[in-house]
Write a protein that holds these residues in place. Structure first.
Motif, PDB file in Angstrom:
ATOM      1  N   ASP A  93       0.864  -1.171   0.000  1.00  0.00           N
ATOM      2  CA  ASP A  93       0.000   0.000   0.000  1.00  0.00           C
ATOM      3  C   ASP A  93       0.901   1.221   0.000  1.00  0.00           C
ATOM      4  O   ASP A  93       1.826   1.305   0.804  1.00  0.00           O
ATOM      5  CB  ASP A  93      -0.908   0.010   1.229  1.00  0.00           C
ATOM      6  N   GLY A 115      -4.089   5.928   1.198  1.00  0.00           N
ATOM      7  CA  GLY A 115      -3.305   4.885   0.555  1.00  0.00           C
ATOM      8  C   GLY A 115      -3.932   4.346  -0.715  1.00  0.00           C
ATOM      9  O   GLY A 115      -5.140   4.433  -0.924  1.00  0.00           O
ATOM     10  N   GLN A 117      -3.363   0.798  -3.317  1.00  0.00           N
ATOM     11  CA  GLN A 117      -2.707  -0.505  -3.341  1.00  0.00           C
ATOM     12  C   GLN A 117      -2.021  -0.739  -4.676  1.00  0.00           C
ATOM     13  O   GLN A 117      -2.601  -0.516  -5.744  1.00  0.00           O
ATOM     14  CB  GLN A 117      -3.735  -1.602  -3.087  1.00  0.00           C
TER      15      GLN A 117
END
Length: 122
Positions: A93, A115, A117
């Motif tokens: 992440d 965040g 991924q």
């Protein structure tokens, strides 16, 4: 106060590229140094790259030097992370963060995004 929102993550094959973006709210973006961090499953968060207020000063973790490039566009309140030659070890992440104190790994980042991924398949 600064609000940060990352985008651009996804699934990519080893050797491929991705560009992450981090959009900041507010009119004070240019006062902040920006950093990218990442956290892989079961591992601690680690510094990836940082950039100074004007964009002329940058700092990279050894693991990404020569493959990743951080940049910023103060007119668009956005910082970018261009990631090339990705490997499965880059799976994590990825978070952007803002600091008034510098662009290093321990520069006291006050604001963090949620965040995005990144998954690199072999």
């Amino acid at each position: 106060q600064v609000q940060l929102a990352e985008s651009g993550g996804g699934l990519v094959q080893a050797g491929g590229s991705l560009r992450l973006s981090c959009a900041a709210s507010g009119r004070t973006f240019s006062r902040y140094c920006m950093g990218w961090f990442r956290q892989a499953p079961g591992q601690e968060r680690e510094f990836v790259a940082g950039i100074g207020w004007s964009g002329t000063s940058t700092n990279y973790a050894d693991s990404v030097k020569g493959r990743f490039t951080i940049s910023r566009d103060n007119a668009k309140n956005t910082v970018y992370l261009q990631m090339n030659s990705l490997s499965p070890e880059d799976t994590a992440d990825y978070y952007c963060a803002a600091s008034l104190n510098g662009w290093g790994p321990r520069s006291g980042y006050s604001y963090w995004g949620q965040g995005t991924q990144v998954t690199v398949s072999s």
